[in-house]
Design a protein around this motif. Structure first.
Motif, PDB file in Angstrom:
ATOM      1  N   LEU A  46      16.040   8.462  42.735  1.00  0.00           N
ATOM      2  CA  LEU A  46      16.858   7.466  42.053  1.00  0.00           C
ATOM      3  C   LEU A  46      18.069   7.048  42.891  1.00  0.00           C
ATOM      4  CD1 LEU A  46      16.739   8.766  38.372  1.00  0.00           C
ATOM      5  CD2 LEU A  46      15.220   7.157  39.532  1.00  0.00           C
ATOM      6  N   LYS A  47      18.581   7.954  43.706  1.00  0.00           N
ATOM      7  CA  LYS A  47      19.702   7.585  44.568  1.00  0.00           C
ATOM      8  C   LYS A  47      19.310   6.446  45.501  1.00  0.00           C
ATOM      9  CE  LYS A  47      22.699  11.646  45.023  1.00  0.00           C
ATOM     10  NZ  LYS A  47      23.224  12.649  45.981  1.00  0.00           N
TER      11      LYS A  47
ATOM     12  N   ILE B 293      21.553  10.195  38.001  1.00  0.00           N
ATOM     13  CA  ILE B 293      20.865   9.593  39.143  1.00  0.00           C
ATOM     14  C   ILE B 293      20.605  10.638  40.233  1.00  0.00           C
ATOM     15  CG2 ILE B 293      21.211   8.014  41.089  1.00  0.00           C
ATOM     16  CD1 ILE B 293      22.435   6.044  39.112  1.00  0.00           C
TER      17      ILE B 293
ATOM     18  N   ARG C 276      19.180  -1.600  42.985  1.00  0.00           N
ATOM     19  CA  ARG C 276      19.130  -1.913  41.562  1.00  0.00           C
ATOM     20  C   ARG C 276      20.423  -1.600  40.818  1.00  0.00           C
ATOM     21  NH1 ARG C 276      14.164  -2.469  38.899  1.00  0.00           N
ATOM     22  NH2 ARG C 276      12.392  -2.719  40.311  1.00  0.00           N
TER      23      ARG C 276
ATOM     24  N   ASP D 206      26.075  -2.322  33.903  1.00  0.00           N
ATOM     25  CA  ASP D 206      25.169  -2.132  35.034  1.00  0.00           C
ATOM     26  C   ASP D 206      25.907  -1.940  36.349  1.00  0.00           C
ATOM     27  OD1 ASP D 206      23.136  -2.452  33.262  1.00  0.00           O
ATOM     28  OD2 ASP D 206      22.588  -4.479  33.880  1.00  0.00           O
TER      29      ASP D 206
ATOM     30  N   CYS E 262      18.680   3.219  43.550  1.00  0.00           N
ATOM     31  CA  CYS E 262      19.917   2.691  42.988  1.00  0.00           C
ATOM     32  C   CYS E 262      20.636   1.754  43.954  1.00  0.00           C
ATOM     33  CB  CYS E 262      20.834   3.851  42.596  1.00  0.00           C
ATOM     34  SG  CYS E 262      22.232   3.391  41.565  1.00  0.00           S
TER      35      CYS E 262
ATOM     36  N   ASN F  13      26.181   8.925  37.426  1.00  0.00           N
ATOM     37  CA  ASN F  13      25.962   9.440  38.782  1.00  0.00           C
ATOM     38  C   ASN F  13      25.257  10.787  38.754  1.00  0.00           C
ATOM     39  OD1 ASN F  13      27.212   7.236  39.956  1.00  0.00           O
ATOM     40  ND2 ASN F  13      29.231   8.194  39.953  1.00  0.00           N
TER      41      ASN F  13
ATOM     42  N   LEU G   5      19.121   0.587  36.940  1.00  0.00           N
ATOM     43  CA  LEU G   5      17.960   1.443  37.160  1.00  0.00           C
ATOM     44  C   LEU G   5      17.805   2.461  36.039  1.00  0.00           C
ATOM     45  CD1 LEU G   5      15.718   2.525  39.156  1.00  0.00           C
ATOM     46  CD2 LEU G   5      17.496   4.041  40.047  1.00  0.00           C
ATOM     47  N   LEU G   6      18.926   2.951  35.511  1.00  0.00           N
ATOM     48  CA  LEU G   6      18.883   3.976  34.471  1.00  0.00           C
ATOM     49  C   LEU G   6      18.150   3.493  33.229  1.00  0.00           C
ATOM     50  CD1 LEU G   6      22.508   5.364  34.801  1.00  0.00           C
ATOM     51  CD2 LEU G   6      20.395   6.631  35.252  1.00  0.00           C
TER      52      LEU G   6
ATOM     53  N   TYR H  50      23.175   0.517  38.597  1.00  0.00           N
ATOM     54  CA  TYR H  50      23.009   1.399  37.445  1.00  0.00           C
ATOM     55  C   TYR H  50      22.016   0.855  36.417  1.00  0.00           C
ATOM     56  CZ  TYR H  50      27.004   4.023  39.194  1.00  0.00           C
ATOM     57  OH  TYR H  50      27.839   4.793  39.971  1.00  0.00           O
TER      58      TYR H  50
ATOM     59  N   GLY I  58      28.207   1.778  35.536  1.00  0.00           N
ATOM     60  CA  GLY I  58      27.559   2.936  34.939  1.00  0.00           C
ATOM     61  C   GLY I  58      28.369   3.546  33.817  1.00  0.00           C
TER      62      GLY I  58
END
Length: 539
Positions: A245-246, A208, A252, A176, A249, A205, A256-257, A254, A179
Protein backbone atom coordinates in the motif's frame (compact mmCIF):
# COMPACT_ATOMS: atom_id res chain seq x y z
CA UNK A 1 -57.92 19.64 46.62
CA UNK A 2 -54.94 21.52 45.21
CA UNK A 3 -52.58 19.37 47.28
CA UNK A 4 -54.24 16.20 45.95
CA UNK A 5 -53.98 17.57 42.39
CA UNK A 6 -50.34 18.42 42.87
CA UNK A 7 -49.56 14.97 44.26
CA UNK A 8 -51.56 13.35 41.44
CA UNK A 9 -49.71 15.44 38.86
CA UNK A 10 -46.33 14.57 40.33
CA UNK A 11 -47.19 10.88 40.44
CA UNK A 12 -48.41 11.00 36.85
CA UNK A 13 -45.25 12.74 35.70
CA UNK A 14 -43.12 10.25 37.63
CA UNK A 15 -44.95 7.32 36.08
CA UNK A 16 -44.62 8.80 32.60
CA UNK A 17 -40.93 9.48 33.11
CA UNK A 18 -40.40 5.96 34.47
CA UNK A 19 -42.20 4.45 31.49
CA UNK A 20 -40.15 6.63 29.15
CA UNK A 21 -36.90 5.51 30.78
CA UNK A 22 -37.94 1.85 30.60
CA UNK A 23 -38.83 2.00 26.92
CA UNK A 24 -36.14 4.46 25.91
CA UNK A 25 -33.57 3.35 23.35
CA UNK A 26 -30.50 5.38 24.29
CA UNK A 27 -28.70 4.94 20.99
CA UNK A 28 -29.60 3.82 17.48
CA UNK A 29 -26.68 2.81 15.26
CA UNK A 30 -27.36 2.48 11.55
CA UNK A 31 -24.75 0.52 9.60
CA UNK A 32 -24.78 0.89 5.81
CA UNK A 33 -22.46 -1.44 3.86
CA UNK A 34 -21.97 -0.33 0.27
CA UNK A 35 -23.03 -2.64 -2.56
CA UNK A 36 -23.83 -5.52 -0.22
CA UNK A 37 -26.21 -7.94 -1.88
CA UNK A 38 -28.49 -9.93 0.40
CA UNK A 39 -26.84 -13.21 -0.60
CA UNK A 40 -23.45 -12.05 0.67
CA UNK A 41 -24.55 -12.66 4.25
CA UNK A 42 -24.85 -16.34 3.40
CA UNK A 43 -22.06 -16.62 0.84
CA UNK A 44 -19.51 -15.64 3.49
CA UNK A 45 -21.41 -16.97 6.51
CA UNK A 46 -18.95 -19.76 7.34
CA UNK A 47 -16.10 -17.22 7.34
CA UNK A 48 -17.71 -14.93 9.91
CA UNK A 49 -17.12 -15.13 13.64
CA UNK A 50 -19.92 -15.20 16.19
CA UNK A 51 -19.62 -11.55 17.29
CA UNK A 52 -20.13 -9.55 14.08
CA UNK A 53 -22.59 -10.25 11.29
CA UNK A 54 -23.75 -13.45 12.97
CA UNK A 55 -24.53 -11.61 16.18
CA UNK A 56 -26.68 -9.11 14.29
CA UNK A 57 -28.39 -12.00 12.50
CA UNK A 58 -29.39 -13.21 15.95
CA UNK A 59 -31.96 -10.43 15.96
CA UNK A 60 -34.63 -9.84 13.32
CA UNK A 61 -33.60 -10.72 9.76
CA UNK A 62 -35.64 -9.38 6.85
CA UNK A 63 -34.67 -11.87 4.16
CA UNK A 64 -36.64 -10.20 1.38
CA UNK A 65 -35.75 -6.51 1.72
CA UNK A 66 -35.68 -4.52 -1.51
CA UNK A 67 -35.40 -1.09 -3.01
CA UNK A 68 -38.48 -0.34 -5.06
CA UNK A 69 -37.14 2.13 -7.62
CA UNK A 70 -35.20 1.94 -10.87
CA UNK A 71 -32.11 4.18 -10.70
CA UNK A 72 -30.24 2.37 -7.93
CA UNK A 73 -27.26 4.66 -7.47
CA UNK A 74 -25.65 4.95 -4.05
CA UNK A 75 -26.89 8.45 -3.06
CA UNK A 76 -30.47 7.39 -3.84
CA UNK A 77 -30.13 4.50 -1.40
CA UNK A 78 -28.59 6.62 1.36
CA UNK A 79 -31.43 9.13 1.14
CA UNK A 80 -34.09 6.42 0.99
CA UNK A 81 -32.82 4.75 4.16
CA UNK A 82 -33.11 7.90 6.29
CA UNK A 83 -36.17 9.58 4.73
CA UNK A 84 -38.40 6.52 4.48
CA UNK A 85 -39.42 7.30 0.92
CA UNK A 86 -38.31 6.91 -2.70
CA UNK A 87 -36.40 9.35 -4.95
CA UNK A 88 -39.67 10.60 -6.47
CA UNK A 89 -40.22 12.34 -3.11
CA UNK A 90 -36.83 12.90 -1.45
CA UNK A 91 -35.39 14.22 -4.72
CA UNK A 92 -32.01 12.45 -4.74
CA UNK A 93 -32.44 10.88 -8.16
CA UNK A 94 -28.80 10.02 -8.78
CA UNK A 95 -25.21 10.88 -8.03
CA UNK A 96 -25.96 13.94 -10.11
CA UNK A 97 -28.73 15.13 -12.39
CA UNK A 98 -29.29 17.75 -15.05
CA UNK A 99 -31.44 20.81 -14.39
CA UNK A 100 -33.23 21.72 -17.61
CA UNK A 101 -34.33 24.98 -15.98
CA UNK A 102 -30.85 26.13 -14.96
CA UNK A 103 -29.08 24.21 -17.75
CA UNK A 104 -26.44 22.81 -15.42
CA UNK A 105 -25.64 19.66 -13.49
CA UNK A 106 -26.36 19.34 -9.78
CA UNK A 107 -24.73 16.74 -7.57
CA UNK A 108 -26.57 15.07 -4.71
CA UNK A 109 -24.88 17.15 -2.00
CA UNK A 110 -23.03 19.87 -3.91
CA UNK A 111 -23.24 23.33 -2.34
CA UNK A 112 -20.83 25.94 -3.74
CA UNK A 113 -21.28 28.36 -0.83
CA UNK A 114 -19.88 25.83 1.65
CA UNK A 115 -16.24 25.09 2.54
CA UNK A 116 -14.33 22.30 4.20
CA UNK A 117 -13.55 22.41 7.91
CA UNK A 118 -10.27 20.72 8.79
CA UNK A 119 -8.92 20.87 5.25
CA UNK A 120 -8.92 22.90 2.05
CA UNK A 121 -10.48 20.01 0.16
CA UNK A 122 -13.25 20.74 -2.35
CA UNK A 123 -15.13 17.82 -0.80
CA UNK A 124 -16.21 20.31 1.86
CA UNK A 125 -18.43 22.17 -0.60
CA UNK A 126 -21.42 20.11 0.42
CA UNK A 127 -24.65 20.21 2.39
CA UNK A 128 -27.84 18.13 2.60
CA UNK A 129 -29.98 20.90 1.08
CA UNK A 130 -30.78 18.95 -2.09
CA UNK A 131 -32.50 16.24 -0.05
CA UNK A 132 -36.16 17.09 0.36
CA UNK A 133 -38.09 16.56 3.59
CA UNK A 134 -36.85 15.45 6.99
CA UNK A 135 -34.89 12.33 7.92
CA UNK A 136 -35.11 10.02 10.91
CA UNK A 137 -32.26 11.96 12.53
CA UNK A 138 -34.05 15.26 11.93
CA UNK A 139 -37.20 13.91 13.54
CA UNK A 140 -35.26 12.70 16.57
CA UNK A 141 -33.92 16.20 17.15
CA UNK A 142 -37.27 17.85 16.42
CA UNK A 143 -39.01 15.58 18.92
CA UNK A 144 -37.07 16.99 21.87
CA UNK A 145 -35.78 20.30 20.52
CA UNK A 146 -32.29 19.14 19.65
CA UNK A 147 -31.63 17.20 22.84
CA UNK A 148 -30.90 14.12 20.73
CA UNK A 149 -27.50 13.97 19.07
CA UNK A 150 -27.08 12.88 15.46
CA UNK A 151 -23.77 12.02 13.78
CA UNK A 152 -22.67 10.24 10.63
CA UNK A 153 -19.29 8.99 9.45
CA UNK A 154 -18.02 7.58 6.15
CA UNK A 155 -15.01 7.72 3.88
CA UNK A 156 -17.26 9.61 1.40
CA UNK A 157 -18.74 13.06 1.80
CA UNK A 158 -21.94 12.27 -0.10
CA UNK A 159 -22.83 9.31 2.08
CA UNK A 160 -21.97 11.08 5.33
CA UNK A 161 -24.01 14.16 4.44
CA UNK A 162 -27.13 12.31 3.30
CA UNK A 163 -27.14 9.82 6.17
CA UNK A 164 -26.72 12.61 8.70
CA UNK A 165 -29.72 14.61 7.53
CA UNK A 166 -30.41 18.34 7.68
CA UNK A 167 -29.79 19.11 11.34
CA UNK A 168 -27.12 16.59 12.26
CA UNK A 169 -24.57 17.71 14.81
CA UNK A 170 -21.88 16.68 12.34
CA UNK A 171 -21.12 14.54 9.32
CA UNK A 172 -17.50 13.41 9.01
CA UNK A 173 -15.64 11.89 6.07
CA UNK A 174 -12.09 11.06 5.02
CA UNK A 175 -9.96 13.69 3.31
CA UNK A 176 -8.18 11.98 0.42
CA UNK A 177 -5.29 14.45 0.59
CA UNK A 178 -4.49 14.32 4.30
CA UNK A 179 -5.91 11.00 5.45
CA UNK A 180 -7.84 12.78 8.21
CA UNK A 181 -11.53 13.25 8.97
CA UNK A 182 -13.08 16.54 7.98
CA UNK A 183 -16.50 18.13 7.68
CA UNK A 184 -18.25 21.15 6.13
CA UNK A 185 -18.92 24.59 7.56
CA UNK A 186 -22.59 23.72 7.14
CA UNK A 187 -22.18 21.95 10.49
CA UNK A 188 -19.50 23.90 12.35
CA UNK A 189 -16.79 26.53 11.99
CA UNK A 190 -13.93 24.44 13.37
CA UNK A 191 -13.26 20.82 14.27
CA UNK A 192 -13.75 19.79 17.90
CA UNK A 193 -10.48 19.33 19.75
CA UNK A 194 -11.06 15.60 20.06
CA UNK A 195 -11.31 15.26 16.26
CA UNK A 196 -8.04 17.13 15.84
CA UNK A 197 -6.41 14.87 18.43
CA UNK A 198 -7.75 11.82 16.62
CA UNK A 199 -6.43 13.09 13.28
CA UNK A 200 -3.04 13.78 14.84
CA UNK A 201 -2.66 10.06 15.53
CA UNK A 202 -2.21 9.62 11.74
CA UNK A 203 -3.89 6.23 11.77
CA UNK A 204 -4.16 6.32 7.98
CA UNK A 205 -0.37 6.13 7.73
CA UNK A 206 -0.29 3.30 10.23
CA UNK A 207 -2.79 1.26 8.24
CA UNK A 208 -1.04 1.90 4.94
CA UNK A 209 2.29 0.79 6.41
CA UNK A 210 0.82 -2.62 7.24
CA UNK A 211 0.21 -3.57 3.64
CA UNK A 212 -2.75 -5.72 2.63
CA UNK A 213 -2.41 -9.47 3.10
CA UNK A 214 -5.16 -12.06 3.18
CA UNK A 215 -6.59 -12.71 6.63
CA UNK A 216 -6.32 -16.47 6.03
CA UNK A 217 -4.41 -18.61 3.58
CA UNK A 218 -5.58 -17.66 0.12
CA UNK A 219 -6.56 -21.28 -0.56
CA UNK A 220 -9.24 -20.97 2.13
CA UNK A 221 -11.23 -18.38 0.15
CA UNK A 222 -13.54 -20.96 -1.38
CA UNK A 223 -16.44 -18.50 -1.75
CA UNK A 224 -14.45 -16.59 -4.36
CA UNK A 225 -12.84 -17.04 -7.73
CA UNK A 226 -9.07 -17.73 -7.72
CA UNK A 227 -6.87 -14.80 -6.77
CA UNK A 228 -5.45 -14.75 -10.29
CA UNK A 229 -8.90 -14.42 -11.85
CA UNK A 230 -8.93 -12.66 -15.21
CA UNK A 231 -12.10 -10.77 -14.28
CA UNK A 232 -10.33 -8.08 -12.30
CA UNK A 233 -8.86 -4.64 -13.02
CA UNK A 234 -7.13 -4.09 -9.69
CA UNK A 235 -4.71 -1.35 -8.65
CA UNK A 236 -2.89 -0.08 -11.71
CA UNK A 237 -3.09 -3.54 -13.23
CA UNK A 238 -2.07 -5.40 -10.06
CA UNK A 239 -4.81 -7.73 -8.87
CA UNK A 240 -3.17 -10.40 -6.70
CA UNK A 241 -2.18 -10.48 -3.04
CA UNK A 242 -0.18 -9.13 -1.31
CA UNK A 243 -0.48 -5.38 -1.89
CA UNK A 244 2.25 -2.89 -1.01
CA UNK A 245 0.00 0.00 0.00
CA UNK A 246 2.91 2.37 0.58
CA UNK A 247 3.93 2.01 -3.05
CA UNK A 248 0.39 2.23 -4.37
CA UNK A 249 -0.27 5.29 -2.22
CA UNK A 250 2.31 7.30 -4.16
CA UNK A 251 -0.06 7.64 -7.13
CA UNK A 252 -3.42 7.24 -5.42
CA UNK A 253 -2.96 9.12 -2.16
CA UNK A 254 -5.14 8.29 0.82
CA UNK A 255 -8.08 7.55 -1.47
CA UNK A 256 -6.42 4.14 -1.76
CA UNK A 257 -7.74 3.30 1.71
CA UNK A 258 -11.31 3.39 0.40
CA UNK A 259 -10.57 0.25 -1.65
CA UNK A 260 -9.11 -1.71 1.27
CA UNK A 261 -10.39 -3.10 4.58
CA UNK A 262 -8.51 -0.32 6.34
CA UNK A 263 -11.09 2.16 5.09
CA UNK A 264 -13.59 0.22 7.21
CA UNK A 265 -11.15 0.20 10.13
CA UNK A 266 -10.75 3.99 10.03
CA UNK A 267 -14.51 4.55 9.92
CA UNK A 268 -15.03 2.19 12.86
CA UNK A 269 -12.27 3.95 14.81
CA UNK A 270 -13.89 7.32 14.17
CA UNK A 271 -17.34 5.99 15.07
CA UNK A 272 -16.09 4.86 18.47
CA UNK A 273 -14.47 8.26 19.03
CA UNK A 274 -17.82 9.91 18.33
CA UNK A 275 -19.60 7.64 20.79
CA UNK A 276 -17.04 8.35 23.48
CA UNK A 277 -16.38 12.08 23.09
CA UNK A 278 -19.92 13.13 22.19
CA UNK A 279 -21.34 11.02 25.04
CA UNK A 280 -23.87 9.21 22.89
CA UNK A 281 -26.53 7.13 24.61
CA UNK A 282 -26.03 8.37 28.19
CA UNK A 283 -29.29 10.25 28.83
CA UNK A 284 -33.03 9.83 28.25
CA UNK A 285 -32.88 11.39 24.79
CA UNK A 286 -32.11 8.85 22.07
CA UNK A 287 -29.11 9.51 19.84
CA UNK A 288 -28.35 8.38 16.30
CA UNK A 289 -25.04 7.32 14.78
CA UNK A 290 -24.95 6.43 11.08
CA UNK A 291 -21.86 4.42 10.08
CA UNK A 292 -21.09 3.84 6.41
CA UNK A 293 -18.56 1.25 5.23
CA UNK A 294 -17.62 1.93 1.60
CA UNK A 295 -14.69 -0.40 0.89
CA UNK A 296 -17.01 -3.25 -0.11
CA UNK A 297 -18.35 -1.08 -2.93
CA UNK A 298 -15.07 0.40 -4.12
CA UNK A 299 -13.38 -3.00 -4.17
CA UNK A 300 -16.30 -4.53 -6.06
CA UNK A 301 -15.82 -1.93 -8.79
CA UNK A 302 -12.20 -2.86 -9.52
CA UNK A 303 -11.96 -6.49 -8.37
CA UNK A 304 -15.51 -7.79 -8.92
CA UNK A 305 -17.98 -9.18 -6.43
CA UNK A 306 -16.54 -12.71 -6.52
CA UNK A 307 -12.93 -11.76 -5.85
CA UNK A 308 -10.70 -12.81 -2.98
CA UNK A 309 -10.20 -9.11 -2.24
CA UNK A 310 -13.90 -8.49 -1.67
CA UNK A 311 -14.26 -11.61 0.47
CA UNK A 312 -11.27 -10.54 2.55
CA UNK A 313 -12.86 -7.13 3.14
CA UNK A 314 -16.08 -8.75 4.33
CA UNK A 315 -14.18 -11.07 6.65
CA UNK A 316 -12.30 -8.13 8.14
CA UNK A 317 -15.44 -6.00 8.27
CA UNK A 318 -17.00 -8.74 10.35
CA UNK A 319 -14.24 -8.16 12.91
CA UNK A 320 -14.78 -4.39 12.84
CA UNK A 321 -18.50 -4.80 13.46
CA UNK A 322 -17.72 -7.11 16.35
CA UNK A 323 -15.36 -4.50 17.75
CA UNK A 324 -18.00 -1.81 17.43
CA UNK A 325 -20.63 -3.90 19.19
CA UNK A 326 -18.22 -4.85 21.94
CA UNK A 327 -17.42 -1.20 22.63
CA UNK A 328 -21.13 -0.35 22.75
CA UNK A 329 -21.68 -3.21 25.20
CA UNK A 330 -18.97 -1.82 27.46
CA UNK A 331 -20.33 1.72 27.37
CA UNK A 332 -24.11 1.19 27.39
CA UNK A 333 -24.63 -2.37 28.53
CA UNK A 334 -25.05 -5.42 26.33
CA UNK A 335 -27.95 -5.02 23.90
CA UNK A 336 -29.01 -1.76 25.55
CA UNK A 337 -29.13 -0.07 22.15
CA UNK A 338 -30.54 -0.77 18.69
CA UNK A 339 -28.53 -1.53 15.56
CA UNK A 340 -29.84 -1.88 12.03
CA UNK A 341 -27.72 -2.95 9.08
CA UNK A 342 -28.52 -2.60 5.40
CA UNK A 343 -26.93 -1.52 2.12
CA UNK A 344 -27.24 1.38 -0.32
CA UNK A 345 -27.74 -1.04 -3.25
CA UNK A 346 -26.68 -4.41 -4.55
CA UNK A 347 -24.11 -5.22 -7.22
CA UNK A 348 -23.68 -7.22 -10.41
CA UNK A 349 -21.23 -9.62 -11.99
CA UNK A 350 -19.14 -8.45 -14.91
CA UNK A 351 -20.53 -9.50 -18.32
CA UNK A 352 -17.45 -11.54 -19.28
CA UNK A 353 -17.87 -13.77 -16.23
CA UNK A 354 -21.55 -14.26 -17.01
CA UNK A 355 -20.73 -15.13 -20.61
CA UNK A 356 -18.28 -17.82 -19.50
CA UNK A 357 -21.12 -19.46 -17.58
CA UNK A 358 -23.39 -19.27 -20.60
CA UNK A 359 -25.45 -16.33 -19.30
CA UNK A 360 -26.31 -13.22 -21.33
CA UNK A 361 -24.54 -9.96 -20.71
CA UNK A 362 -22.57 -7.30 -22.56
CA UNK A 363 -21.90 -3.58 -22.71
CA UNK A 364 -23.74 -0.74 -24.40
CA UNK A 365 -22.37 2.60 -25.53
CA UNK A 366 -25.11 4.98 -24.44
CA UNK A 367 -23.29 7.96 -25.95
CA UNK A 368 -23.71 6.44 -29.41
CA UNK A 369 -27.31 5.50 -28.67
CA UNK A 370 -28.13 9.08 -27.66
CA UNK A 371 -26.53 10.45 -30.84
CA UNK A 372 -28.55 8.09 -33.00
CA UNK A 373 -31.72 8.95 -31.07
CA UNK A 374 -31.20 12.67 -31.70
CA UNK A 375 -30.79 12.01 -35.44
CA UNK A 376 -33.98 9.95 -35.42
CA UNK A 377 -35.94 12.73 -33.70
CA UNK A 378 -34.55 15.29 -36.16
CA UNK A 379 -35.84 13.18 -39.05
CA UNK A 380 -39.29 13.05 -37.41
CA UNK A 381 -39.67 16.65 -36.24
CA UNK A 382 -37.25 18.62 -38.39
CA UNK A 383 -34.99 19.92 -35.59
CA UNK A 384 -31.66 18.67 -34.30
CA UNK A 385 -30.65 18.95 -30.66
CA UNK A 386 -33.95 17.68 -29.26
CA UNK A 387 -31.89 15.48 -26.91
CA UNK A 388 -30.14 17.86 -24.53
CA UNK A 389 -28.33 15.62 -22.05
CA UNK A 390 -27.90 12.05 -20.88
CA UNK A 391 -27.13 11.19 -17.27
CA UNK A 392 -27.55 8.11 -15.08
CA UNK A 393 -29.84 6.13 -17.38
CA UNK A 394 -31.95 9.21 -18.07
CA UNK A 395 -32.58 11.13 -21.30
CA UNK A 396 -33.15 14.87 -20.85
CA UNK A 397 -34.94 16.47 -23.79
CA UNK A 398 -34.44 20.08 -24.87
CA UNK A 399 -37.50 21.65 -23.26
CA UNK A 400 -36.69 25.16 -24.44
CA UNK A 401 -36.45 24.11 -28.10
CA UNK A 402 -39.56 21.95 -27.86
CA UNK A 403 -41.57 24.82 -26.40
CA UNK A 404 -40.24 27.36 -28.90
CA UNK A 405 -41.18 25.16 -31.84
CA UNK A 406 -44.50 24.08 -30.29
CA UNK A 407 -43.60 20.42 -30.59
CA UNK A 408 -45.64 17.73 -28.81
CA UNK A 409 -43.63 16.73 -25.72
CA UNK A 410 -45.62 13.59 -24.91
CA UNK A 411 -45.40 12.38 -28.50
CA UNK A 412 -41.62 12.95 -28.58
CA UNK A 413 -41.17 11.02 -25.33
CA UNK A 414 -43.27 8.11 -26.57
CA UNK A 415 -41.55 7.84 -29.94
CA UNK A 416 -38.09 8.20 -28.36
CA UNK A 417 -38.92 5.45 -25.84
CA UNK A 418 -40.10 3.07 -28.55
CA UNK A 419 -36.98 3.79 -30.58
CA UNK A 420 -34.58 3.21 -27.69
CA UNK A 421 -35.82 -0.30 -26.88
CA UNK A 422 -34.60 -1.39 -30.33
CA UNK A 423 -30.99 -1.06 -29.12
CA UNK A 424 -29.39 -4.26 -27.93
CA UNK A 425 -29.09 -4.19 -24.16
CA UNK A 426 -31.98 -1.81 -23.42
CA UNK A 427 -34.78 -3.62 -21.63
CA UNK A 428 -37.19 -0.73 -21.09
CA UNK A 429 -37.37 2.97 -21.83
CA UNK A 430 -40.10 4.61 -19.78
CA UNK A 431 -41.39 8.11 -20.66
CA UNK A 432 -42.01 10.31 -17.63
CA UNK A 433 -45.22 11.62 -19.23
CA UNK A 434 -46.74 8.18 -18.61
CA UNK A 435 -46.81 8.89 -14.88
CA UNK A 436 -48.70 12.14 -15.35
CA UNK A 437 -51.51 10.41 -17.22
CA UNK A 438 -52.56 8.47 -14.13
CA UNK A 439 -53.57 4.84 -13.96
CA UNK A 440 -52.00 1.90 -12.18
CA UNK A 441 -48.50 0.79 -13.07
CA UNK A 442 -46.45 -2.17 -11.88
CA UNK A 443 -43.17 -3.94 -12.52
CA UNK A 444 -40.42 -1.83 -14.01
CA UNK A 445 -42.87 0.99 -14.69
CA UNK A 446 -43.66 1.29 -10.99
CA UNK A 447 -39.96 1.31 -10.17
CA UNK A 448 -39.42 3.99 -12.79
CA UNK A 449 -42.23 6.04 -11.29
CA UNK A 450 -40.66 5.73 -7.85
CA UNK A 451 -37.37 6.99 -9.30
CA UNK A 452 -38.87 9.90 -11.19
CA UNK A 453 -38.90 13.30 -9.51
CA UNK A 454 -40.84 15.71 -11.68
CA UNK A 455 -38.35 18.58 -11.32
CA UNK A 456 -35.10 16.61 -11.45
CA UNK A 457 -35.44 13.39 -13.42
CA UNK A 458 -35.05 12.96 -17.14
CA UNK A 459 -37.87 12.69 -19.64
CA UNK A 460 -37.08 9.02 -20.31
CA UNK A 461 -35.79 6.52 -17.77
CA UNK A 462 -33.86 3.54 -19.12
CA UNK A 463 -33.43 0.05 -17.70
CA UNK A 464 -30.77 -2.17 -19.25
CA UNK A 465 -31.25 -5.88 -19.75
CA UNK A 466 -29.92 -8.22 -17.03
CA UNK A 467 -26.15 -8.59 -17.15
CA UNK A 468 -25.64 -5.52 -19.34
CA UNK A 469 -23.43 -2.62 -18.37
CA UNK A 470 -22.85 0.81 -19.77
CA UNK A 471 -19.49 1.72 -21.28
CA UNK A 472 -18.32 4.81 -19.46
CA UNK A 473 -15.14 6.78 -18.87
CA UNK A 474 -14.88 5.30 -15.38
CA UNK A 475 -14.66 1.56 -15.84
CA UNK A 476 -16.42 -0.49 -13.21
CA UNK A 477 -16.84 -4.23 -12.89
CA UNK A 478 -20.06 -3.87 -10.91
CA UNK A 479 -22.82 -2.12 -12.81
CA UNK A 480 -25.53 -0.10 -11.10
CA UNK A 481 -28.80 1.67 -11.83
CA UNK A 482 -30.99 -1.30 -12.69
CA UNK A 483 -34.24 -2.47 -11.17
CA UNK A 484 -33.21 -6.13 -11.09
CA UNK A 485 -32.81 -8.22 -7.95
CA UNK A 486 -29.02 -8.09 -7.99
CA UNK A 487 -29.23 -4.31 -7.55
CA UNK A 488 -32.35 -4.03 -5.38
CA UNK A 489 -32.24 -7.00 -2.97
CA UNK A 490 -30.14 -6.06 0.07
CA UNK A 491 -29.71 -7.28 3.66
CA UNK A 492 -31.77 -5.75 6.45
CA UNK A 493 -31.04 -6.69 10.05
CA UNK A 494 -32.39 -5.28 13.31
CA UNK A 495 -30.73 -6.12 16.59
CA UNK A 496 -30.74 -4.90 20.17
CA UNK A 497 -33.03 -3.69 22.90
CA UNK A 498 -36.49 -5.30 22.82
CA UNK A 499 -35.92 -6.81 19.35
CA UNK A 500 -36.77 -10.49 19.20
CA UNK A 501 -34.94 -13.09 17.17
CA UNK A 502 -36.94 -13.95 14.07
CA UNK A 503 -36.80 -14.35 10.33
CA UNK A 504 -39.18 -12.17 8.33
CA UNK A 505 -39.76 -13.67 4.89
CA UNK A 506 -42.41 -11.30 3.54
CA UNK A 507 -41.46 -8.49 1.20
CA UNK A 508 -40.06 -5.45 3.01
CA UNK A 509 -39.11 -2.14 1.41
CA UNK A 510 -36.08 -0.13 2.50
CA UNK A 511 -38.51 2.76 2.83
CA UNK A 512 -39.78 0.86 5.89
CA UNK A 513 -36.58 1.35 7.85
CA UNK A 514 -37.04 4.98 8.94
CA UNK A 515 -40.68 4.57 9.99
CA UNK A 516 -39.85 1.41 11.93
CA UNK A 517 -37.10 3.20 13.87
CA UNK A 518 -39.44 6.14 14.43
CA UNK A 519 -42.03 3.76 15.88
CA UNK A 520 -39.45 2.21 18.20
CA UNK A 521 -38.63 5.70 19.45
CA UNK A 522 -42.25 6.93 19.57
CA UNK A 523 -41.47 9.92 17.38
CA UNK A 524 -42.94 11.41 14.21
CA UNK A 525 -42.26 9.89 10.80
CA UNK A 526 -40.08 11.86 8.33
CA UNK A 527 -42.06 14.32 6.18
CA UNK A 528 -42.29 12.34 2.95
CA UNK A 529 -42.21 8.87 4.52
CA UNK A 530 -44.22 6.34 2.53
CA UNK A 531 -42.82 3.17 4.12
CA UNK A 532 -44.78 0.88 6.38
CA UNK A 533 -43.82 -0.09 9.90
CA UNK A 534 -42.26 -3.54 10.14
CA UNK A 535 -44.55 -4.68 12.92
CA UNK A 536 -42.49 -7.77 13.70
CA UNK A 537 -39.74 -5.40 14.87
CA UNK A 538 -41.88 -3.08 16.99
CA UNK A 539 -44.28 -5.49 18.67
Amino acid sequence: MKARLTIFTLLTLFMLESAFCQNNVPLVVGIVVNQMRADMLYRYFEYFGDSGFKRLMGGAVCVNANYSYLITESPCGMATIVTGTNPCHHGIVGTRWYSTLNQRYQTAVGDVVRSAVGSKSITGKVSPMQMLGTTIGDEMKLNNYKQSKVFSVSTDNTSAVLLGGHIADAAYWLDDNEGSFITSDYYMSCLPSWVEEFNNKHLANDYISRGWFTLRNVEDYRASLPDNSIYEVGFDGKSMFPYNLKQLCINRGYSLLKYTPYGCSLVKDMALEIVEHENLGIDNFPDLLMVNFTATGYASDIFGIRSVEVQDIYMRLDLEIASLLSALDAKLGRDNYVVFLTSDRGSSDCPAFLNELGLPGSQINMSNAVTVLDSYLKALYGYGGLVEKYQSRQIYLNHQLIEEKHLPMDDIQDKASRFLVQFGGIDNAVPSSAFQRGGNVDGVWLKAQNSCHKARSGDILINLQPGWQEISDIYTLSAQSTGFNYDTHVPLLFYGKNIKKRSISRNVSITDVAVTIATLLNINFPDYATGKVIEEITE
